[in-house]
Design a protein around this motif. Structure first.
Motif, PDB file in Angstrom:
ATOM      1  N   VAL A 159       0.830  -1.203   0.000  1.00 17.46           N
ATOM      2  CA  VAL A 159       0.000   0.000   0.000  1.00 17.46           C
ATOM      3  C   VAL A 159       0.864   1.252   0.000  1.00 17.46           C
ATOM      4  N   SER A 160       2.041   1.196   0.627  1.00 23.64           N
ATOM      5  CA  SER A 160       2.914   2.380   0.628  1.00 23.64           C
ATOM      6  C   SER A 160       3.355   2.738  -0.789  1.00 23.64           C
ATOM      7  N   TRP A 164       2.492   6.257  -2.630  1.00 22.54           N
ATOM      8  CA  TRP A 164       3.446   7.119  -3.335  1.00 22.54           C
ATOM      9  C   TRP A 164       2.861   7.615  -4.649  1.00 22.54           C
ATOM     10  N   MET A 165       2.087   6.790  -5.327  1.00 22.98           N
ATOM     11  CA  MET A 165       1.461   7.211  -6.576  1.00 22.98           C
ATOM     12  C   MET A 165       0.462   8.337  -6.343  1.00 22.98           C
ATOM     13  N   GLY A 180      18.473  12.806  -7.010  1.00 18.72           N
ATOM     14  CA  GLY A 180      18.159  12.865  -5.590  1.00 18.72           C
ATOM     15  C   GLY A 180      17.152  11.826  -5.153  1.00 18.72           C
ATOM     16  N   VAL A 181      17.232  10.612  -5.715  1.00 19.40           N
ATOM     17  CA  VAL A 181      16.276   9.560  -5.383  1.00 19.40           C
ATOM     18  C   VAL A 181      16.488   9.088  -3.949  1.00 19.40           C
ATOM     19  N   ASP A 182      15.403   9.099  -3.169  1.00 21.51           N
ATOM     20  CA  ASP A 182      15.428   8.653  -1.775  1.00 21.51           C
ATOM     21  C   ASP A 182      14.307   7.641  -1.579  1.00 21.51           C
ATOM     22  N   PRO A 183      14.596   6.333  -1.729  1.00 17.25           N
ATOM     23  CA  PRO A 183      13.547   5.317  -1.645  1.00 17.25           C
ATOM     24  C   PRO A 183      12.818   5.300  -0.301  1.00 17.25           C
ATOM     25  N   TRP A 184      13.533   5.622   0.787  1.00 19.39           N
ATOM     26  CA  TRP A 184      12.878   5.615   2.093  1.00 19.39           C
ATOM     27  C   TRP A 184      11.862   6.747   2.204  1.00 19.39           C
ATOM     28  N   ALA A 185      12.219   7.927   1.693  1.00 13.97           N
ATOM     29  CA  ALA A 185      11.264   9.038   1.695  1.00 13.97           C
ATOM     30  C   ALA A 185      10.082   8.728   0.799  1.00 13.97           C
ATOM     31  N   ALA A 186      10.334   8.018  -0.299  1.00 13.50           N
ATOM     32  CA  ALA A 186       9.237   7.640  -1.190  1.00 13.50           C
ATOM     33  C   ALA A 186       8.297   6.651  -0.504  1.00 13.50           C
ATOM     34  N   GLY A 392     -10.239   7.922  -8.866  1.00 13.27           N
ATOM     35  CA  GLY A 392     -10.211   9.317  -8.446  1.00 13.27           C
ATOM     36  C   GLY A 392      -8.897  10.008  -8.737  1.00 13.27           C
ATOM     37  N   ARG A 393      -7.831   9.233  -8.948  1.00 15.98           N
ATOM     38  CA  ARG A 393      -6.529   9.829  -9.266  1.00 15.98           C
ATOM     39  C   ARG A 393      -6.378  10.082 -10.766  1.00 15.98           C
ATOM     40  N   GLN A 394      -7.223   9.507 -11.572  1.00 20.43           N
ATOM     41  CA  GLN A 394      -7.103   9.635 -13.028  1.00 20.43           C
ATOM     42  C   GLN A 394      -7.179  11.109 -13.454  1.00 20.43           C
ATOM     43  N   PRO A 395      -6.502  11.466 -14.512  1.00 15.32           N
ATOM     44  CA  PRO A 395      -5.793  10.634 -15.492  1.00 15.32           C
ATOM     45  C   PRO A 395      -4.332  10.363 -15.126  1.00 15.32           C
ATOM     46  N   TRP A 396      -3.972  10.557 -13.839  1.00 17.09           N
ATOM     47  CA  TRP A 396      -2.578  10.434 -13.425  1.00 17.09           C
ATOM     48  C   TRP A 396      -2.300   9.041 -12.880  1.00 17.09           C
ATOM     49  N   ILE A 397      -1.183   8.440 -13.285  1.00 13.83           N
ATOM     50  CA  ILE A 397      -0.724   7.231 -12.621  1.00 13.83           C
ATOM     51  C   ILE A 397       0.175   7.616 -11.449  1.00 13.83           C
ATOM     52  N   VAL A 398       0.967   8.688 -11.634  1.00 19.02           N
ATOM     53  CA  VAL A 398       1.710   9.328 -10.545  1.00 19.02           C
ATOM     54  C   VAL A 398       1.154  10.741 -10.460  1.00 19.02           C
ATOM     55  N   TYR A 399       0.518  11.055  -9.383  1.00 16.45           N
ATOM     56  CA  TYR A 399      -0.316  12.255  -9.280  1.00 16.45           C
ATOM     57  C   TYR A 399       0.437  13.533  -9.643  1.00 16.45           C
TER      58      TYR A 399
END
Length: 460
Positions: A159-160, A164-165, A180-186, A392-399
């Motif tokens: 779910v996390s 993130w999406m 600056g990718v931070d997987p833990w922050a994501a 409800g997030r559409q049309p975004w896969i990553v908001y």
């Protein structure tokens, strides 16, 4: 700004927009099917371990027999869930190559940790099932605890990634490049806690009411022995405890949506015009930029969102038409989820009041009918909640960062998987129901005390 910056990344990679209807349908079907098993994998182990512990504590063989039979069912559901979960893992890369190619390094961590949780759950479930009558009772009981913990963690980490999406963090864009990718922050993004807790409680409710509904039907058919009474009462008690907590957490999740995804909230309520004193709308059909036939509670939405009857709520008009979700999907799904949630809350209150007054279940046929349909209702409400989250997030896969059409795999023939997968799920459904029915018929419930004692492990 982040959308504009990332568009240059997509253009530089040659990513093109593709019609996502078939991949979205396929992914929605897979998620809708798998999530039922995932919910049972979260809530059912806790019920099984509690029943076994209660049987040892009280010496009542009915508890231990329930635990043993439910554990067998859990083994079947886990095996089938592993199949559907594997399908989903392949679909993430196959259908949504655009997202995984660009954001795999950002959201890969929770999937990796979930894999470890899954294997821990599988290992201890095997030990637990094989260990009946082979391990000392206390040791056997302890082997069930990792199943409970790993099931909850597995759901949380998956779910996390979805959270993130809805609230993308853990990266920055500099000169059109992802840095600056931070997987833990994501993984621990702002949406993780409200969405994760809301989902885990939903899983517990689904497991509780599904289990109780099976025994509600049995009691309606005249099986009123202690075994069936306990089979209804124990999971229903857990559902009654969880329901009011879920209402509070659901309100928390809705406030998060109001603050971070106002367009989704507007779709949930069918609100086109931004306004102060926005009404809370129940029912209705949305067309011509308005909700028709709805029951409106004046200033109700503003009051719920900001604790102020004159609070400002942004409507669908605030974004271009191409950025608006399907209101006639999101709004009724949200209304249905909330209505069922309060219905289950009322059912739990009915049970709690009867237990407080008479230390027994309500004896009316209406109560048993309500319990019997509660499992299907809880499952449908959980599915409706996911419709609200995803559609409800559409049309975004990553908001506000990447559209679904930009994330889908552009390879030809990608839509051919939909009919094949539909057939696979029909076969899985029939096979699962068949095996579960065979389990029930091959191990009828004993009636005599000595038969109960021989059917369950010895008391500690």
């Amino acid at each position: 700004m982040i959308e504009t910056a990332f568009s240059s990344v997509l253009g530089g990679l040659g990513v093109m927009a593709v019609d996502p209807i078939a991949p979205r349908t396929q992914m929605g079907m897979s998620l809708g099917w798998h999530i039922i098993l995932a919910c049972l994998g979260v809530g059912l182990p806790a019920l099984v371990v509690f029943l076994e512990w209660r049987g040892y504590r009280t010496g009542d063989a009915n508890y231990r027999l329930l635990a043993r039979r439910w554990a067998r069912a859990l083994g079947v559901l886990f095996a089938v869930g592993a199949v559907s979960g594997t399908i989903l893992s392949f679909e993430m890369g196959l259908l949504w190559s655009g997202m995984m190619e660009n954001f795999g390094a950002v959201i890969g961590l929770p999937f990796a940790i979930e894999g470890f949780a899954f294997f821990i759950e599988a290992i201890f479930l095997g030990i637990y099932l094989y260990g009946w009558d082979r391990l000392p009772p206390r040791v056997h009981l302890l082997t069930g605890i990792p199943i409970v913990v790993s099931g909850v963690l597995s759901a949380f980490f998956v779910v996390s990634a979805n959270a993130w999406m809805n609230s993308p963090t853990g990266f920055t864009i500099v000169d059109g490049r992802l840095v600056g990718v931070d997987p833990w922050a994501a993984m621990f993004n702002p949406a993780t806690w409200p969405e994760g807790i809301h989902m885990i409680l939903a899983a517990i409710m689904v497991s509780s009411f599904v289990a109780a509904s099976v025994y509600g039907v049995a009691i309606l058919r005249g099986k009123r022995d202690r075994y069936h009474q306990l089979g209804l009462m124990v999971p229903l008690a857990l559902g009654a405890i969880t329901a009011p907590i879920q209402i509070v957490v659901g309100d928390w999740a809705a406030r998060f949506v109001a603050e971070n995804q106002p367009t989704k909230l507007a779709a949930m309520e069918g609100l086109f015009h931004s306004m102060r004193g926005a009404p809370l709308s129940l029912g209705g059909i949305y067309f011509d930029d308005s909700l028709h036939g709805a029951l409106e509670l004046p200033a109700g939405l503003s009051l719920l969102v900001s604790f102020d009857p004159n609070g400002y709520v942004r409507g669908l008009e605030a974004v271009p038409a191409a950025d608006r979700p399907l209101v006639n999907v999101v709004h009724p799904a949200f209304d249905f989820m909330v209505a069922v949630g309060f219905g289950l809350l009322a059912l739990g209150a009915w049970f709690a009041i009867s237990w407080w007054r008479r230390r027994s279940l309500p004896q009316t046929r209406l109560f048993l009918i309500a319990v019997s349909i509660s499992g299907v209702a809880a499952t449908a409400a959980m599915e409706a909640g996911w419709i609200v989250t995803e559609v409800g997030r559409q049309p975004w896969i990553v908001y506000n960062v990447m559209r679904v059409s930009e994330a889908v795999n552009p390879a030809p023939g990608i839509d051919l998987g939909l009919p094949v997968l539909a057939l696979v799920y029909v076969v899985l459904t029939v096979a699962t129901v068949y095996v579960l029915l065979r389990l029930v018929r091959s191990s009828p419930v004993p009636t005599a005390p000595q038969e109960l004692d021989s059917a369950a492990p010895p008391v500690v």
